[in-house]
Each structure stands twice: as C-alpha cells, then as structure tokens.
Design a protein around this motif. Structure first.
Motif, PDB file in Angstrom:
ATOM      1  N   THR A  85     -14.908   1.174  11.358  1.00  0.00           N
ATOM      2  CA  THR A  85     -14.398   1.264  12.724  1.00  0.00           C
ATOM      3  C   THR A  85     -15.452   1.851  13.653  1.00  0.00           C
ATOM      4  O   THR A  85     -15.584   1.418  14.804  1.00  0.00           O
ATOM      5  N   VAL A  86     -16.234   2.809  13.154  1.00  0.00           N
ATOM      6  CA  VAL A  86     -17.222   3.479  14.002  1.00  0.00           C
ATOM      7  C   VAL A  86     -18.669   3.127  13.656  1.00  0.00           C
ATOM      8  O   VAL A  86     -19.572   3.345  14.462  1.00  0.00           O
ATOM      9  N   HIS A 127     -23.085   5.535  19.982  1.00  0.00           N
ATOM     10  CA  HIS A 127     -22.031   5.934  20.908  1.00  0.00           C
ATOM     11  C   HIS A 127     -22.463   7.056  21.841  1.00  0.00           C
ATOM     12  O   HIS A 127     -21.858   7.250  22.913  1.00  0.00           O
ATOM     13  N   ASP A 128     -23.489   7.811  21.475  1.00  0.00           N
ATOM     14  CA  ASP A 128     -23.982   8.880  22.352  1.00  0.00           C
ATOM     15  C   ASP A 128     -25.108   8.388  23.256  1.00  0.00           C
ATOM     16  O   ASP A 128     -25.838   9.189  23.839  1.00  0.00           O
ATOM     17  N   VAL A 190     -25.244   2.626   9.153  1.00  0.00           N
ATOM     18  CA  VAL A 190     -26.291   3.381   9.851  1.00  0.00           C
ATOM     19  C   VAL A 190     -25.630   4.306  10.874  1.00  0.00           C
ATOM     20  O   VAL A 190     -25.382   3.910  12.016  1.00  0.00           O
ATOM     21  N   PRO A 191     -25.329   5.517  10.495  1.00  0.00           N
ATOM     22  CA  PRO A 191     -24.767   6.487  11.436  1.00  0.00           C
ATOM     23  C   PRO A 191     -25.868   7.147  12.255  1.00  0.00           C
ATOM     24  O   PRO A 191     -27.055   7.081  11.907  1.00  0.00           O
ATOM     25  N   SER A 192     -25.476   7.802  13.309  1.00  0.00           N
ATOM     26  CA  SER A 192     -26.410   8.644  14.047  1.00  0.00           C
ATOM     27  C   SER A 192     -26.904   9.755  13.136  1.00  0.00           C
ATOM     28  O   SER A 192     -26.166  10.249  12.277  1.00  0.00           O
ATOM     29  N   GLY A 207     -21.594   6.373  15.659  1.00  0.00           N
ATOM     30  CA  GLY A 207     -22.191   5.161  15.107  1.00  0.00           C
ATOM     31  C   GLY A 207     -22.511   4.161  16.189  1.00  0.00           C
ATOM     32  O   GLY A 207     -22.573   4.501  17.373  1.00  0.00           O
ATOM     33  N   THR A 208     -22.704   2.915  15.772  1.00  0.00           N
ATOM     34  CA  THR A 208     -22.939   1.813  16.715  1.00  0.00           C
ATOM     35  C   THR A 208     -21.745   0.882  16.747  1.00  0.00           C
ATOM     36  O   THR A 208     -21.784  -0.161  17.388  1.00  0.00           O
TER      37      THR A 208
END
Length: 549
Positions: A85-86, A127-128, A190-192, A207-208
C-alpha cells in the motif's frame, strides 16, 4: 491449517508482491470466462468500465504484522498487502508468473545470470517529496542483505553497487536465473531511508507507493490516504483505504455481510462454503491458478525437536492422519487431499508417490516400536488462537492419540507463532506457505544453509538438514536448462517424502469476497500496461480498485 510467513514469508516472492500494485486483470462484477452470472458464480474481479474516483475502501484481513520495515517485518499475507500500500517493489510478476520491471524500468542480466543491471525510472518521489535514486535502492537491498531475518534469502547475492544516480548493478555468487523474482516481494520494496534507519521508522513508513501512511494501531487497523502525486498517473482511484484486522473468519464474514467492510480475503473453507452462493457477494478464488507452486496447508515438523526428531514418529503421525476425512469434515469437501509439494501438477506425480497415505495400523506399529525403546511419545501441536484452527487442532489430537501419542495443544497469536517457528520453539505446528512463481523462491525455507539450532533464528523452520535437498536446490537455482531445473525440484519432492519435514494436507484455496459496489479488485496492470499475475495467495491490492457507489 494456518499461517504463513508468506505469506510470505517476506520472500513472498511468488505470493509476495506478485500482484503488488499492479496485478493486472480487472474487476468487480464481470463473470469469469465460462461462468454463469447468476447467484453462486465466481467472478473474474475485472472490468472494462470507466472507473469512478473517490470513496473509502474498507478491507478485512486475517492478521497483522510487526513492522513495515522490510529488514525486520514479519511479512505474512496481510503484511505484504500493508507494505504494498505504501511501497513499490523493483519488480512484479506478470500474468505468466515472470518477473517484470515495476519501480525500475529495466533489469538486464548478463549471459550467465551472475550480474544484473537495474535502471530506475525518472521522476519518482517518496511521500516526503525526496527523489528516488540508486542510493535508496542500494541502501534498501544492503539493509535486507544484512538483517538476521532476511539475510538468508540473499546468501547468493555478492554485491550491490550504484554506478550512477539511476543505475544499480547486482552481482551474484553463482548463476541465478530466478533472482529477479526475489525482488517482487519484501526483498524488493524500496522504502525511504528513514523507514529503515530506526525501529520507529518501521511504525510510520515512507515509500513511493500509491497510498500515504496515515495511522496504524497494531492488532486493530491501518489507514492510508491516496498519494496525489503517485508516479503512475491516474492511480489510485479511491481516496482512502482502511484495513481492519479480523482474525476470526466467521467474524470477518459477518462484517462483510453487515457492510462494516467492503472486501475480505480468506483461506478458510468455511467462508467459501458460506459466501459462494450469496447474491449480495461477489467472489473469486485462486483454485485455477497453475503458475509455479501453490500455497500449501500442512503440519510443519521441527526435525531438531524432541520426539519428532525421530523419523519413526514423523512417519507415524503422517500415516496416522486421515487426510481424506479431514477434508470432508473440516473443509466440507471443498479441498482435495494433497501429498507433496505440487498437487495437481503431472510433472511431479511420480516424485510424490513416496509420501505416506493413511494407514493407522502402520502408524500404531511405529509408535509401539518407539515406545518400547524411549517411552510413550508426547507431542505439542501449535496453532493460532482462532476457533477454526482450534477445531483443526482437536482433529489432529484425536488422530494422533488414536495411534498411541499424547498430544498437547498450544494456541497463540499469529505473530508469536511465526516467532516460535523462527526460533525453533515448537514440535509441530499448523502452517501455510510455499506459494511461489518459481520454486527457487522457496530455497530459503528448504535449504540446510538457512537452518539453525533451536533458539537461534532460522528461515528453514523445519530445520531439515538433508544434504541431498541442498544439492538439488543448487541445481534448480543455477541451471540454465529448464529440464534440469524440473528434475531438481522433483528430487526435492522425493527427499521430502523420505525426511517428512511437512505433513501436507491440501493446497490452500484463497478466496476474495467483496460487496457488489467494489470494482476491479483483481484488475491491476504493470506500468507498461501488461497484466500482472491474477489473484493468488490471498493477495489483492487497492491501487486499481474503485467503488461504484
């Protein structure tokens, strides 16, 4: 019979992300090919209708997990859905089960599949509002490569290097044709860097992906809002998603019928029995999926644990389990008994002949032989603490006590059950796992190299140390010849019939059940427009889902 790590089961590589934010196919009220459109028909989950924007999609899932951070998260089926989802994965599975570019625009192997060059898509933002570059990809892969939980899955990965801002080169120790498949699930998210820098980061993921984290209360719910700047233009369709953890399948079913949730998944036959003929519900299952290896229901056995470390006891509990009766009584005749890793696949029929079939007399004889030598055997059977799994536990107890074994039942939360499996703190346990587009994706669960003594973390939960299994797994992993790979996994199947680390009961049949207003819940595509793998392993994703309300 329970509970995967599937899922996944970070590796979920086959069931892992597979549909991810892309699963292709389409939608809500369209009948499946050759199916009637009336009450009791199975739908495709696809539609070609023009989607409507807006609304909140409410989903009921069977479980929760411990962290969104890929290096530490115990990603079962629900965890994979939360994560997708994220986050976006580097790769995703197409309709044929082959890994295709997702977050990256290409992944190109060299001639012998020991080096893979990944090119990222331009303009993707976290997202940031920070950009995705090769540095984040390298950081994410190195994090799962080093973490105790996930490192065993990447033992064959030699190095990960950024050669420029948008290019990553991955080198492997041996030829590894299936490696791209590993990047379709937990290992490929691939998370932040903020998400994996500290334990707290895994509680508020960045995330993206198609939705932006809003709130997570473990054991209760997870909320996320649509990513207005998502790199796949036009997606997602709904404004908000709300996941609810409803572990009891009957309660989940009642919530759907009451309108408290809009859609749910289940691997419990009771929901399929109850909902398949409800006119207000549309449903689909993965029963017809023939891609790779299905998820399997089983009793998993700890080969290092007291009593069950003796082959005679493993043979006894296998011969002493009346699988045909179990399927009729517990699963209402909706599931077929299974013996071996690949039920229904004719290529593996011969290799499955050695698995024990029900023979109570032989089981009793084996127990008597053990008892004369070591005393009466006592076995603990572990499962999760919902009523349906309690019923299974009682059936198991009845079957094994009938052959002379004392059986104690232990019920715990699913997260604890997984933790106990990782540490080897069990004798036998109800389990569900192995859904994979490529059997190599299950290397981490079967290899002696990923086993460990009781008390130490291991992903070979059964702790089977058979060297012949390892030889076959290496052949299946490294060979560039399809026939050689098939022979290798036939050998694995044959050895499991000898070692008995698992008592297989049936293929897991997952169902997805939705209110009529839910459209396109099985209708996502890959970024290039090709269909992604259809619903399988309990995974559905909200990215292309819309509400006709």
């Amino acid at each position: 019979m329970v509970h995967d790590f599937n899922r996944r089961q970070f590796l979920s590589v086959g069931a892992g992300f597979l549909l991810v934010s892309g699963v292709a196919v389409a939608c809500g009220g369209t009948a499946a090919p050759n199916a009637s459109s009336g009450t009791g028909s199975e739908v495709s989950g696809r539609t070609t209708k023009t989607p409507k924007k807006g609304g909140t999609l409410k989903m009921g899932l069977e479980s929760d997990f411990n962290s969104f951070a890929p290096p530490t998260g115990q990603f079962d089926t629900a965890g994979l859905m939360y994560a997708s989802t994220v986050f976006d994965p580097l790769m995703a599975l197409d309709a044929n089960g082959d890994a295709q570019p997702y977050l990256c625009k290409s992944m190109t192997p060299n001639a012998d599949f020991t080096e893979f060059t990944v090119k990222l898509r331009d303009g993707i933002m976290f997202h940031d509002n920070t950009p995705l570059t090769s540095a984040e990809v390298v950081g994410a892969l190195q994090a799962v490569q080093k973490a105790p939980l996930t490192a065993p899955a990447l033992l064959n990965l030699a190095s990960v290097t950024a050669t420029d801002a948008m290019t990553v080169v991955m080198k492997t120790k041996t030829p590894w044709p299936a490696f791209p498949t590993y990047l379709t699930g937990q290992l490929g998210y691939v998370p932040s860097p903020k998400t994996i820098a500290t334990p707290a980061g895994g509680l508020t993921p960045i995330g993206t992906g198609p939705f932006v984290f809003d709130e997570w209360v473990p054991g209760s719910h997870f909320y996320a809002n649509a990513n207005k700047n998502y790199w796949q233009k036009g997606l997602p369709y709904v404004d908000r998603v709300e996941y609810q953890t409803i572990s009891d399948p009957t309660s989940r079913e009642n919530s759907l019928l009451a309108g408290t949730i809009d859609i749910m998944h289940s691997s419990d036959s009771i929901n399929l029995r109850d909902l398949k003929d409800k006119s207000e519900v549309q449903y689909l299952t993965d029963k017809g999926s023939t891609t790779g290896e299905p998820s399997m229901n089983m009793v998993m056995i700890n080969l290092m644990a007291p009593v069950v470390s003796d082959l005679r006891i493993r043979q006894a509990i296998s011969y002493g389990f009346d699988n045909a009766t179990y399927q009729k009584v517990h699963n209402f005749g909706l599931y077929e008994p299974a013996y071996g890793l690949f039920p229904g696949n004719k290529d593996y029929d011969a290799s499955a002949k050695g698995f024990p079939r029900y023979d109570q007399g032989k089981a009793k004889s084996l127990v008597q032989e053990y008892t004369k030598e070591k005393g009466k055997p006592v076995i603990e059977y572990a499962t999760t603490n919902n009523p349906r799994n309690g019923e299974t536990a009682q059936f198991v107890q009845q079957q094994w006590e009938a052959i002379g074994i004392t059986v104690k039942i232990k019920q715990v939360e699913q997260v604890q059950l997984i933790t106990n499996a990782v540490l080897g703190d069990y004798q036998t346990t109800g389990w569900r796992s192995f859904n994979a587009a490529n059997p190599d994706a299950n290397y981490v669960w079967w290899s002696p190299l990923t086993a460990a003594p009781i008390g130490k973390s291991a992903l070979n939960f059964a702790r089977n140390m058979d060297p012949e299994v390892e030889t076959a797994l290496q052949k299946g992993r490294t060979s560039l010849n399809k026939a050689d790979r098939l022979a290798a996994y036939q050998k694995v199947n044959e050895r499991f019939a000898v070692d008995l680390p698992y008592l297989f009961t049936s293929r897991t049949i997952w169902g997805c059940f939705a209110a009529k207003k839910v459209q396109n819940f099985n209708g996502q595509n890959l970024p290039d427009g090709k269909k992604a793998l259809s619903f399988a392993g309990g995974l559905f994703y909200p990215t292309s889902t819309w509400l006709n309300a």
